[in-house]
Design a protein around this motif. Structure first.
Motif, PDB file in Angstrom:
ATOM      1  N   GLY A 160     -38.996   5.608 -10.340  1.00  0.00           N
ATOM      2  CA  GLY A 160     -38.315   5.051 -11.678  1.00  0.00           C
ATOM      3  C   GLY A 160     -39.430   4.058 -12.161  1.00  0.00           C
ATOM      4  O   GLY A 160     -40.009   3.129 -11.397  1.00  0.00           O
ATOM      5  N   ALA A 161     -39.944   4.211 -13.383  1.00  0.00           N
ATOM      6  CA  ALA A 161     -41.139   3.347 -13.802  1.00  0.00           C
ATOM      7  C   ALA A 161     -40.728   2.752 -15.265  1.00  0.00           C
ATOM      8  O   ALA A 161     -40.018   3.487 -16.067  1.00  0.00           O
ATOM      9  CB  ALA A 161     -42.375   3.861 -13.715  1.00  0.00           C
ATOM     10  N   VAL A 162     -40.996   1.554 -15.356  1.00  0.00           N
ATOM     11  CA  VAL A 162     -41.165   0.957 -17.032  1.00  0.00           C
ATOM     12  C   VAL A 162     -42.530   0.376 -17.029  1.00  0.00           C
ATOM     13  O   VAL A 162     -42.719  -0.431 -16.394  1.00  0.00           O
ATOM     14  CB  VAL A 162     -40.036  -0.280 -16.933  1.00  0.00           C
ATOM     15  N   LEU A 163     -43.240   0.839 -17.793  1.00  0.00           N
ATOM     16  CA  LEU A 163     -44.547   0.314 -18.328  1.00  0.00           C
ATOM     17  C   LEU A 163     -44.501  -0.291 -19.504  1.00  0.00           C
ATOM     18  O   LEU A 163     -44.439  -1.729 -19.767  1.00  0.00           O
ATOM     19  CB  LEU A 163     -45.581   1.382 -18.449  1.00  0.00           C
ATOM     20  N   ASP A 164     -44.386   0.236 -20.715  1.00  0.00           N
ATOM     21  CA  ASP A 164     -44.566  -0.423 -21.904  1.00  0.00           C
ATOM     22  C   ASP A 164     -43.086  -0.178 -23.103  1.00  0.00           C
ATOM     23  O   ASP A 164     -43.093   1.236 -23.526  1.00  0.00           O
ATOM     24  CB  ASP A 164     -45.674   0.206 -22.861  1.00  0.00           C
TER      25      ASP A 164
ATOM     26  N   ARG B 242     -35.412  -3.993 -22.982  1.00  0.00           N
ATOM     27  CA  ARG B 242     -36.128  -3.852 -21.675  1.00  0.00           C
ATOM     28  C   ARG B 242     -35.005  -3.352 -20.800  1.00  0.00           C
ATOM     29  O   ARG B 242     -35.157  -2.589 -19.947  1.00  0.00           O
ATOM     30  CB  ARG B 242     -36.414  -5.176 -20.994  1.00  0.00           C
ATOM     31  N   ARG B 243     -33.655  -3.698 -21.027  1.00  0.00           N
ATOM     32  CA  ARG B 243     -32.543  -2.918 -20.140  1.00  0.00           C
ATOM     33  C   ARG B 243     -32.391  -1.659 -20.186  1.00  0.00           C
ATOM     34  O   ARG B 243     -31.942  -0.853 -19.315  1.00  0.00           O
ATOM     35  CB  ARG B 243     -31.078  -3.653 -20.436  1.00  0.00           C
ATOM     36  N   LEU B 244     -32.572  -1.231 -21.583  1.00  0.00           N
ATOM     37  CA  LEU B 244     -32.609   0.400 -21.824  1.00  0.00           C
ATOM     38  C   LEU B 244     -33.714   1.055 -21.168  1.00  0.00           C
ATOM     39  O   LEU B 244     -33.435   2.272 -20.562  1.00  0.00           O
ATOM     40  CB  LEU B 244     -32.538   0.600 -23.426  1.00  0.00           C
ATOM     41  N   ALA B 245     -34.852   0.656 -20.962  1.00  0.00           N
ATOM     42  CA  ALA B 245     -35.883   1.289 -20.485  1.00  0.00           C
ATOM     43  C   ALA B 245     -35.711   1.275 -18.887  1.00  0.00           C
ATOM     44  O   ALA B 245     -35.728   2.194 -18.221  1.00  0.00           O
ATOM     45  CB  ALA B 245     -37.452   0.314 -20.732  1.00  0.00           C
ATOM     46  N   LEU B 246     -34.942   0.325 -18.548  1.00  0.00           N
ATOM     47  CA  LEU B 246     -34.548   0.133 -16.784  1.00  0.00           C
ATOM     48  C   LEU B 246     -33.550   1.173 -16.502  1.00  0.00           C
ATOM     49  O   LEU B 246     -33.692   1.721 -15.692  1.00  0.00           O
ATOM     50  CB  LEU B 246     -34.013  -1.278 -16.558  1.00  0.00           C
ATOM     51  N   ALA B 247     -32.593   1.376 -17.738  1.00  0.00           N
ATOM     52  CA  ALA B 247     -31.643   2.199 -17.559  1.00  0.00           C
ATOM     53  C   ALA B 247     -32.337   3.585 -17.289  1.00  0.00           C
ATOM     54  O   ALA B 247     -31.720   4.682 -16.610  1.00  0.00           O
ATOM     55  CB  ALA B 247     -30.547   2.283 -18.473  1.00  0.00           C
ATOM     56  N   ALA B 248     -33.147   3.989 -18.090  1.00  0.00           N
ATOM     57  CA  ALA B 248     -33.906   5.190 -18.027  1.00  0.00           C
ATOM     58  C   ALA B 248     -34.679   5.308 -17.005  1.00  0.00           C
ATOM     59  O   ALA B 248     -34.658   6.692 -16.184  1.00  0.00           O
ATOM     60  CB  ALA B 248     -34.943   5.285 -19.123  1.00  0.00           C
TER      61      ALA B 248
ATOM     62  N   GLU C 266     -44.602  -6.100 -15.812  1.00  0.00           N
ATOM     63  CA  GLU C 266     -44.051  -7.330 -16.697  1.00  0.00           C
ATOM     64  C   GLU C 266     -42.549  -7.291 -16.867  1.00  0.00           C
ATOM     65  O   GLU C 266     -42.167  -7.275 -18.018  1.00  0.00           O
ATOM     66  CB  GLU C 266     -44.952  -7.620 -17.993  1.00  0.00           C
ATOM     67  N   PRO C 267     -41.654  -7.178 -15.819  1.00  0.00           N
ATOM     68  CA  PRO C 267     -40.252  -6.997 -16.175  1.00  0.00           C
ATOM     69  C   PRO C 267     -39.587  -8.284 -16.741  1.00  0.00           C
ATOM     70  O   PRO C 267     -38.375  -7.773 -17.360  1.00  0.00           O
ATOM     71  CB  PRO C 267     -39.654  -6.705 -14.909  1.00  0.00           C
ATOM     72  N   VAL C 268     -39.987  -9.435 -16.692  1.00  0.00           N
ATOM     73  CA  VAL C 268     -39.284 -10.321 -17.334  1.00  0.00           C
ATOM     74  C   VAL C 268     -39.915 -10.989 -18.485  1.00  0.00           C
ATOM     75  O   VAL C 268     -39.209 -12.017 -19.125  1.00  0.00           O
ATOM     76  CB  VAL C 268     -39.247 -11.692 -16.433  1.00  0.00           C
ATOM     77  N   ASN C 269     -40.885 -10.326 -19.027  1.00  0.00           N
ATOM     78  CA  ASN C 269     -41.543 -10.855 -20.365  1.00  0.00           C
ATOM     79  C   ASN C 269     -40.509 -10.724 -21.616  1.00  0.00           C
ATOM     80  O   ASN C 269     -39.794  -9.532 -21.745  1.00  0.00           O
ATOM     81  CB  ASN C 269     -42.812  -9.919 -20.613  1.00  0.00           C
ATOM     82  N   GLY C 270     -40.245 -11.869 -22.132  1.00  0.00           N
ATOM     83  CA  GLY C 270     -39.384 -11.821 -23.433  1.00  0.00           C
ATOM     84  C   GLY C 270     -37.983 -12.119 -23.187  1.00  0.00           C
ATOM     85  O   GLY C 270     -36.979 -11.945 -23.862  1.00  0.00           O
TER      86      GLY C 270
END
Length: 234
Positions: free
Chosen positions: A76-80, A134-140, A153-157
């Motif tokens: 599972g990945a979250v980039l941009d 960001r939470r939605l991206a993590l959910a995906a 950069e998971p905590v940005n913003g």
């Protein structure tokens, strides 16, 4: 496990990455740290098959990302950003991702609850705050309940509550035996999250080890990072 071995990337005469090598192991949160432009995102993009190295390898459990049989259940990945169309609802976006990955639709409600977005699932993404996006991206990224989680950069913003939440979430994933690799340039937050640290500067690894080993005789991870990336004592 994630393994990088002698990873090099050149674009024309510019060397983006030079002989990058390190591991992110199960049951550990590995922080991949470096200044902006140091090569963090390039390394992660190669790992996820979004770019090709000039030489070297980036493997997940000994296999390149393109060779994984069921990638959403492995990584599972979250980039941009969230990658969601702004006119869709959060639930509709996740339904689409689940369908594309052959994941049962019932999993959507599970991940919405896991990231704290159940109440906002019917809201259009254009109305989401940065933290909600960001939470939605993590959910995906979690739809396949992956063994490996890669976050850029998971905590940005995020506000303080969001930072505390993601810190606890990542620690829980590692405690369950999963592999967590996250990149950042924010030292203060990561010092309370990571087990292992890899520092990259100008495309080269300048330090790697446990958090205690990398901090060494410095007062903090921030001070160690400053010394490693500037060559200065502080």
């Amino acid at each position: 496990m994630i393994q990088f071995d002698r990873l090099t990337k050149r674009r024309g005469s510019a060397t983006i990455l030079s002989d990058v090598g390190f591991e992110a192991r199960p049951g550990r949160v590995t922080g991949f740290l470096g200044p902006n432009g140091a090569g963090k995102s390039s390394t992660l993009r190669i790992l996820l098959g979004l770019d090709r190295p000039t030489s070297g390898t980036a493997l997940v459990d000994g296999v390149p990302f393109a060779g994984l049989r069921d990638p959403l259940r492995k990584v599972g990945a979250v980039l941009d950003g969230s990658g969601a169309h702004r006119s869709r609802t959060g639930r509709a976006h996740l339904n689409w991702v689940a369908a594309a990955g052959g994941i049962p639709r019932g999993r959507v409600d599970e991940v919405l609850a896991e990231v704290g977005l159940s109440a906002a699932a019917g809201k259009r993404v254009r109305g989401y705050s940065l933290g909600m996006g960001r939470r939605l991206a993590l959910a995906a990224a979690l739809l396949g309940d992956p063994e490996v989680l890669v976050l850029d950069e998971p905590v940005n913003g995020l506000d303080p509550e969001g930072i505390r939440w993601i810190r606890g979430f990542l620690r829980a994933r590692a405690a369950a035996g999963r592999t967590v690799l996250l990149s950042s340039h924010l030292m203060g937050e990561l010092s309370e999250t990571v087990d292992d640290v890899v520092v990259i500067d100008r495309g080269r690894i300048v330090a790697r080890g446990t958090l205690a080993e990398v901090v060494g005789g410095h007062r903090s991870l921030e001070d160690a990072f400053f010394a490693l990336t500037t060559g200065a004592a502080r």
